[in-house]
Structure formats: C-alpha cells, structure tokens
Design an enzyme around this catalytic site. Structure first.
Site, PDB file in Angstrom:
ATOM      1  N   ASP A 173       0.813  -1.225   0.000  1.00 46.34           N
ATOM      2  CA  ASP A 173       0.000   0.000   0.000  1.00 46.34           C
ATOM      3  C   ASP A 173       0.843   1.270   0.000  1.00 46.34           C
ATOM      4  OD1 ASP A 173      -0.891   0.211   3.550  1.00 46.34           O
ATOM      5  OD2 ASP A 173       1.014   0.116   2.508  1.00 46.34           O
ATOM      6  N   TYR A 268      10.721   4.507   1.081  1.00 52.84           N
ATOM      7  CA  TYR A 268      11.638   3.544   1.701  1.00 52.84           C
ATOM      8  C   TYR A 268      13.071   3.701   1.204  1.00 52.84           C
ATOM      9  CZ  TYR A 268       8.153   0.989   4.323  1.00 52.84           C
ATOM     10  OH  TYR A 268       7.195   0.635   5.231  1.00 52.84           O
TER      11      TYR A 268
HETATM   12  N1  LIG Z   1       2.248  -5.058   2.035  1.00 54.86           N
HETATM   13  C1  LIG Z   1       2.045  -3.880   2.670  1.00 54.86           C
HETATM   14  O1  LIG Z   1       2.223  -2.788   2.107  1.00 54.86           O
HETATM   15  C2  LIG Z   1       1.611  -3.904   4.116  1.00 54.86           C
HETATM   16  C3  LIG Z   1       0.945  -2.815   4.717  1.00 54.86           C
HETATM   17  C4  LIG Z   1       0.613  -2.924   6.072  1.00 54.86           C
HETATM   18  C5  LIG Z   1       0.904  -4.086   6.790  1.00 54.86           C
HETATM   19  N2  LIG Z   1       1.555  -5.090   6.128  1.00 54.86           N
HETATM   20  C6  LIG Z   1       1.855  -6.370   6.774  1.00 54.86           C
HETATM   21  O2  LIG Z   1       0.651  -6.947   7.219  1.00 54.86           O
HETATM   22  C7  LIG Z   1       0.962  -7.856   8.287  1.00 54.86           C
HETATM   23  C8  LIG Z   1       0.072  -7.568   9.473  1.00 54.86           C
HETATM   24  O3  LIG Z   1       0.479  -6.342  10.051  1.00 54.86           O
HETATM   25  P1  LIG Z   1      -0.012  -5.970  11.553  1.00 54.86           P
HETATM   26  O4  LIG Z   1       0.785  -4.778  11.973  1.00 54.86           O
HETATM   27  O5  LIG Z   1      -1.476  -5.938  11.595  1.00 54.86           O
HETATM   28  O6  LIG Z   1       0.500  -7.260  12.376  1.00 54.86           O
HETATM   29  P2  LIG Z   1      -0.173  -7.937  13.689  1.00 54.86           P
HETATM   30  O7  LIG Z   1       0.949  -8.556  14.445  1.00 54.86           O
HETATM   31  O8  LIG Z   1      -1.098  -7.010  14.335  1.00 54.86           O
HETATM   32  O9  LIG Z   1      -1.059  -9.149  13.066  1.00 54.86           O
HETATM   33  C9  LIG Z   1      -0.477 -10.183  12.360  1.00 54.86           C
HETATM   34  C10 LIG Z   1      -1.222 -11.461  12.707  1.00 54.86           C
HETATM   35  O10 LIG Z   1      -0.627 -12.522  11.969  1.00 54.86           O
HETATM   36  C11 LIG Z   1      -0.687 -13.677  12.797  1.00 54.86           C
HETATM   37  N3  LIG Z   1       0.213 -14.721  12.301  1.00 54.86           N
HETATM   38  C12 LIG Z   1       1.541 -14.820  12.473  1.00 54.86           C
HETATM   39  N4  LIG Z   1       2.004 -15.944  11.889  1.00 54.86           N
HETATM   40  C13 LIG Z   1       0.933 -16.559  11.311  1.00 54.86           C
HETATM   41  C14 LIG Z   1       0.752 -17.760  10.566  1.00 54.86           C
HETATM   42  N5  LIG Z   1       1.784 -18.568  10.275  1.00 54.86           N
HETATM   43  N6  LIG Z   1      -0.495 -18.086  10.153  1.00 54.86           N
HETATM   44  C15 LIG Z   1      -1.538 -17.286  10.445  1.00 54.86           C
HETATM   45  N7  LIG Z   1      -1.444 -16.122  11.148  1.00 54.86           N
HETATM   46  C16 LIG Z   1      -0.220 -15.788  11.576  1.00 54.86           C
HETATM   47  C17 LIG Z   1      -0.341 -13.161  14.178  1.00 54.86           C
HETATM   48  O11 LIG Z   1      -0.698 -14.072  15.183  1.00 54.86           O
HETATM   49  C18 LIG Z   1      -1.128 -11.852  14.208  1.00 54.86           C
HETATM   50  O12 LIG Z   1      -2.399 -12.037  14.751  1.00 54.86           O
HETATM   51  C19 LIG Z   1       2.470  -7.664   8.560  1.00 54.86           C
HETATM   52  O13 LIG Z   1       3.195  -8.625   7.806  1.00 54.86           O
HETATM   53  C20 LIG Z   1       2.726  -6.284   8.009  1.00 54.86           C
HETATM   54  O14 LIG Z   1       4.089  -6.060   7.669  1.00 54.86           O
HETATM   55  C21 LIG Z   1       1.897  -5.039   4.829  1.00 54.86           C
HETATM   56  O1  LIG Z   2       5.107   1.148  10.840  1.00 53.82           O
HETATM   57  P1  LIG Z   2       3.700   0.694  10.527  1.00 53.82           P
HETATM   58  O2  LIG Z   2       3.448  -0.743  11.005  1.00 53.82           O
HETATM   59  O3  LIG Z   2       2.626   1.639  10.914  1.00 53.82           O
HETATM   60  O4  LIG Z   2       3.607   0.679   8.936  1.00 53.82           O
HETATM   61  C1  LIG Z   2       4.472  -0.193   8.264  1.00 53.82           C
HETATM   62  C2  LIG Z   2       3.875  -0.319   6.884  1.00 53.82           C
HETATM   63  O5  LIG Z   2       4.079   0.939   6.205  1.00 53.82           O
HETATM   64  C3  LIG Z   2       3.625   0.980   4.838  1.00 53.82           C
HETATM   65  O6  LIG Z   2       2.208   0.940   4.796  1.00 53.82           O
HETATM   66  C4  LIG Z   2       1.569   2.077   5.404  1.00 53.82           C
HETATM   67  C5  LIG Z   2       1.298   3.230   4.432  1.00 53.82           C
HETATM   68  O7  LIG Z   2       2.461   3.604   3.781  1.00 53.82           O
HETATM   69  C6  LIG Z   2       0.717   4.374   5.272  1.00 53.82           C
HETATM   70  O8  LIG Z   2       0.530   5.553   4.536  1.00 53.82           O
HETATM   71  C7  LIG Z   2      -0.625   3.910   5.772  1.00 53.82           C
HETATM   72  O9  LIG Z   2      -1.515   3.699   4.674  1.00 53.82           O
HETATM   73  O10 LIG Z   2      -0.508   2.739   6.532  1.00 53.82           O
HETATM   74  C8  LIG Z   2       0.196   1.654   5.900  1.00 53.82           C
HETATM   75  C9  LIG Z   2       0.332   0.569   6.904  1.00 53.82           C
HETATM   76  O11 LIG Z   2       0.782   1.117   8.101  1.00 53.82           O
HETATM   77  C10 LIG Z   2       4.208  -0.170   4.036  1.00 53.82           C
HETATM   78  O12 LIG Z   2       3.616  -0.241   2.756  1.00 53.82           O
HETATM   79  C11 LIG Z   2       4.001  -1.502   4.725  1.00 53.82           C
HETATM   80  O13 LIG Z   2       4.650  -2.517   3.968  1.00 53.82           O
HETATM   81  C12 LIG Z   2       4.540  -1.464   6.132  1.00 53.82           C
HETATM   82  O14 LIG Z   2       4.274  -2.691   6.807  1.00 53.82           O
HETATM   83 MN   LIG Z   3       4.483  -2.233   1.792  1.00 56.78          MN
END
Ligand SMILES: NC(=O)c1ccc[n+]([C@@H]2O[C@H](COP(=O)([O-])OP(=O)(O)OC[C@H]3O[C@@H](n4cnc5c(N)ncnc54)[C@H](O)[C@@H]3O)[C@@H](O)[C@H]2O)c1
Ligand SMILES: O=P(O)(O)OC[C@H]1O[C@H](O[C@H]2[C@H](O)[C@@H](O)[C@@H](O)O[C@@H]2CO)[C@H](O)[C@@H](O)[C@@H]1O
Ligand SMILES: [Mn+2]
Length: 455
Positions: A173, A268
């Site tokens: 995102d 980033y």
């Molecule tokens: N791609 C992106 O741009 C983007 C944006 C925002 C968040 N994220 C990612 O989304 C994920 C969730 O973020 P968050 O801050 O809500 O984390 P969080 O820790 O609040 O939630 C993650 C959940 O995943 C669960 N989990 C861990 N291992 C697992 C497995 N093997 N099977 C099923 N569930 C499992 C945990 O128990 C937890 O409840 C993270 O990987 C974060 O980096 C990605």
């Molecule tokens: O430090 P966090 O956990 O708050 O955010 C880490 C994630 O940051 C990016 O996603 C952000 C986005 O850039 C921000 O503007 C808003 O929309 O929230 C998103 C999630 O926090 C990044 O893309 C993710 O990969 C990171 O996990």
């Molecule tokens: Mn990302």
C-alpha cells in the site's frame, strides 16, 4: 471464474488491520458481495480479542453474512474464493528484534528494509508456502490469495521459487499511500492519478504522474522541494500516520529529490540512500515497533476491551488506503475489471535491463487470471545498479532459507546497501540467528560441516 457472493478468508485475522479491511469490504458489499468472512490465525487468543470488533463492523452492515473465527485451516479455507493474507510471523516482539539488533551495530533498524527485513524474510517464506499449500488443499481451485504479509519483496521471491504456479498476488500500500499524498498536494482524488512506476517492493520510483493525461510530476517536484511529499499541514495528509517517524519518512523524499530530481522515489529509499542520517535519528531503545505496540495495537485492543464491557465501539481503527487497496485489487481479480494497479509480478522483460525472473513492482492490468504488467523498457544505469544489488541481496536471502545456507545469508546481509561491511553483516546475522532460533530454518556453514572442503 466463480460467481458471487464469495467466501473470503483472512489469514492473520488477529492483525491490527483486520477491522479496517473488513470495514472497507462492508462499505462496498454491492461491488464485492460476500456470503461469508472467516478469520484464521495461529494465535487464537489474539484473534478472539479482535473478532468481536470485526463482527460488530460486519453486523453494522449485514445480518446475512456468515462470520467464522477459527484456528483450523480446513474450517478457514474450505471452499474459499479469496484469501487476504496479512501474517506477521513472530508478531511485534520479533519486529522489535528486527529493528533493535541492527541499531546496536549502528545500522538501519527497520521492519522490511536492511537486516531487519532480511530477518523477517527468513521467518516468513516457509509459513507463506505453508499457507499456500493449505489454501491449495482446501479452497476453491481458482481461489486467489491477495498477500499483504511482509516483507513482500522477499515473500514474492520465495513464492516464485517454491510455488511458481500459486495464485498469489503480492501487493503493497506504500505507492498507493504516496499517490494519496500526491492527490492531497495536487488537489485531486488519488483515483484520478495514473502513474508510471518501476522497481522492487519498497525500492522503486514514480516516473510520471498523469491527471487527465497531463504529467503533474513537475508540479510535485516544486512542492516536494519545500515540504517533502506532504501537504503543508502534514497531519491532514495521512491521519493514520501523523506519528513523527512517518512525517519524517514523507519529508525525506525532499533530500533525495534535491539530488536526483528526475524520478519521485518510494519513501523507503531513504533507508538505502541516507542510512547514516536515519540511524542518527533512530532510538535504539524505542523503535517503530514500540510506537506501533504503544499506538495502533494498544488503541485497538483497548477499544476491543471497552466494546466487550460496554457494547460501545470507539473509533479505534482506520480504513485508509490499506483497507481500500486490497479490496480494489480483489474486485479486479473477481470481475476481470482490468484495473491498473502497482503490484509485484515476475519481470519477464517488463524492465528489459533487469533479470527475467526478478519480482518487480510495476503497473499492471488486473484480470481474473492475474496481472498483465505494462512494459517499462530500459531503466537508467543508476537505478538499474541499485535495483540489481537489492535484488541480489533478496534472492540470496531466499536461497539461504531454502538451502539452509549460512554463507548465502551472510552474502545477502553483506550485499545490502544499509550494511557497511562484512564484519557488520556477520555480527548482526549471528545475533539474529540467536534471536530467531524459534523461527528460522537452521543455517549451516558449508565449511563448518566439511562440505566446502570436500569440493
Ligand atoms: N504489504 C504492505 O504494504 C503492508 C501494509 C501494512 C501491513 N503489512 C503487513 O501486514 C501484516 C500484518 O500487520 P499488523 O501490523 O497488523 O500485524 P499484527 O501482528 O497485528 O497481526 C499479524 C497477525 O498474523 C498472525 N500470524 C503470524 N504468523 C501466522 C501464521 N503462520 N499463520 C496465520 N497467522 C499468523 C499473528 O498471530 C497476528 O495475529 C504484517 O506482515 C505487516 O508487515 C503489509
Ligand atoms: O510502521 P507501521 O506498522 O505503521 O507501517 C508499516 C507499513 O508501512 C507501509 O504501509 C503504510 C502506508 O504507507 C501508510 O501511509 C498507511 O496507509 O498505513 C500503511 C500501513 O501502516 C508499508 O507499505 C508496509 O509494507 C509497512 O508494513
Ligand atoms: Mn508495503
């Protein structure tokens, strides 16, 4: 493919983003009809805490949608049409280690970038493959996994190697968030922007920002030269991210474009081009993981507790671009909409001077059979070289995970631009092996086991 209403499973149901994603689904049920939403998590206690909040969000919009909360993959995925994956393997406690261990060595401590991202990747690749296999076993044969689980670049490369035929679309995102900021600066809705972009996940550049066919990048350049990629009143751009660390991230696009104004960098890139300035401002005792645990996570869990006691749900989560984007992508997959989104795809010549098999992040038209990437052509030598180094670091990390190779893990850490020397790489890697003993595959040094000597 299959007809609505759909069964949607969320892997990582205990995520702090689950309520926001479900809210985003609820406000567009007419465009993405659902028969059932299922939450799946390996931490059932955490998920059960979040679940009542999610159910409240659902029931505020629908009495007919079935809601299931489970730790059983067969229950979670049987017959599912879509799986949203957002696992944090090792949860925030391991994110804290990912960020603090490098900082103890004067190296960038970050969730998905540098040694922190490599460590996160070593934890996540195999659980992601396990999820794919469970979905393959139980879900609809044409089911799509739309994956947010980070570190997305490494997860995407690991899936390409280990499950090349899996119906997985890895998304991020951050570019959409940047487009949200661009829209706020230009005074247009982000959906009116059409961008050209190339790179790897969390390591790319915008090359054009079209509004009604007119490139508005020159105007953005002038704004960024004063304020970075934020409106003058920063807090209004991204209410979810008014945290100081995030404001600094958006502002740091300015120093990068002061030197390299042609393209607009993904925020980033600050970690790779300005590592010393970043480390100077990072607190080794209180990192982003702590901010999130004391911010987003604490707020949501407190609201869940309050809701359980009083039946009143406070404003404890955001939909934002995070919740909107994954639903937009799923809709385009479901109905063959051919919407143009930035997603991770196998290069296959889209960027002619990067390896054919690189997992690149580029604009693509999202069809029911997956993304059709636009052709980028040749990227400049400066960007190509930065990308090739980062790609090699990520690909070696994936090989280290698959082969259990200590040496390839050390090569991945050594090659990463945020790590100044081989000695730093080894010191950080060895500390991370200890911290990740419950999560990483065993890493063996070939010479230690006599294999290299034999050759
Ligand atoms: N791609 C992106 O741009 C983007 C944006 C925002 C968040 N994220 C990612 O989304 C994920 C969730 O973020 P968050 O801050 O809500 O984390 P969080 O820790 O609040 O939630 C993650 C959940 O995943 C669960 N989990 C861990 N291992 C697992 C497995 N093997 N099977 C099923 N569930 C499992 C945990 O128990 C937890 O409840 C993270 O990987 C974060 O980096 C990605
Ligand atoms: O430090 P966090 O956990 O708050 O955010 C880490 C994630 O940051 C990016 O996603 C952000 C986005 O850039 C921000 O503007 C808003 O929309 O929230 C998103 C999630 O926090 C990044 O893309 C993710 O990969 C990171 O996990
Ligand atoms: Mn990302």
């Amino acid at each position: 493919m299959f007809t609505p209403p759909f069964i949607l499973s969320i892997a990582g149901g205990g995520s702090t983003y689950t309520p926001g994603i479900v809210k985003s689904l609820m406000v567009q049920l007419d465009k993405f009809p659902l028969a059932e939403i299922r939450l799946y998590d390996i931490d059932v206690a955490r998920q059960n805490t979040i679940a009542p909040v999610v159910e409240k969000v659902i029931r505020d919009h629908s009495q007919s949608i079935k809601f299931t909360v489970t730790g059983d993959p067969e229950v979670a995925f049987s017959g599912a049409h879509f799986v949203f994956a957002q696992m944090r393997v090792g949860q925030y406690k391991m994110r804290e280690q990912d960020e603090k261990i490098p900082l103890r060595h004067g190296v960038v401590g970050q969730e998905t970038c540098g040694p922190g991202g490599l460590a996160y990747g070593l934890r996540t690749i195999l659980p992601m493959v396990e999820l794919i296999d469970m979905v393959d076993r139980y879900a609809h044969e044409k089911a799509w996994i739309v994956n947010y689980s980070n570190p997305a670049a490494i997860v995407a490369e690991g899936v390409r190697r280990l499950r090349p035929d899996a119906r997985v679309l890895n998304i991020c995102d951050m570019p959409v968030a940047a487009m949200r900021n661009m829209g706020a600066i230009l005074g247009v809705d982000r959906h009116k922007l059409e961008v050209d972009y190339f790179g790897l996940n969390h390591f790319g550049w915008f090359t054009r920002v079209l509004v009604d066919g007119v490139d508005r990048l020159p105007e953005l350049r002038r704004h960024i030269a004063k304020f970075g990629l934020l409106t003058e009143d920063a807090a209004k751009t991204d209410p979810q991210h008014s945290d100081p660390s995030w404001v600094k991230t958006w502002r740091n696009i300015k120093p990068i474009m002061d030197n390299f104004p042609e393209y607009l960098p993904n925020p980033y890139l600050q970690y790779y081009l300005m590592p010393n300035q970043i480390v100077e401002h990072q607190n080794p005792d209180y990192t982003r993981a702590n901010e999130v645990m004391n911010g987003r996570e604490k707020k949501l869990f407190a609201a869940a507790e309050e809701y359980k006691k009083t039946g009143i749900l406070s404003d404890a989560f955001h939909v934002g671009v995070h919740g909107e984007f994954i639903v937009d992508v799923a809709r385009s997959l479901a109905f063959n909409l051919r919407q143009r989104h930035l997603v991770m795809v196998e290069n296959r010549g889209a960027i002619v001077n990067l390896p054919y098999d690189a997992m690149v992040e580029v604009p693509a038209y999202i069809t029911s059979e997956g993304p059709e990437p636009v052709r980028i052509g040749k990227v400049p030598l400066f960007h190509q070289t930065l990308l090739q180094q980062q790609l090699a670091s990520e690909q070696l990390l994936v090989e280290a995970t698959i082969e259990g190779s200590y040496e390839k893990a050390l090569q991945a850490f050594t090659l990463n631009r945020t790590v100044p020397t081989m000695e730093h790489a080894k010191a950080i890697l060895d500390e991370m092996i200890e911290a990740n003993r419950d999560y990483w595959p065993a890493l063996q040094q070939a010479w230690r086991d006599g294999e290299a000597v034999k050759n």
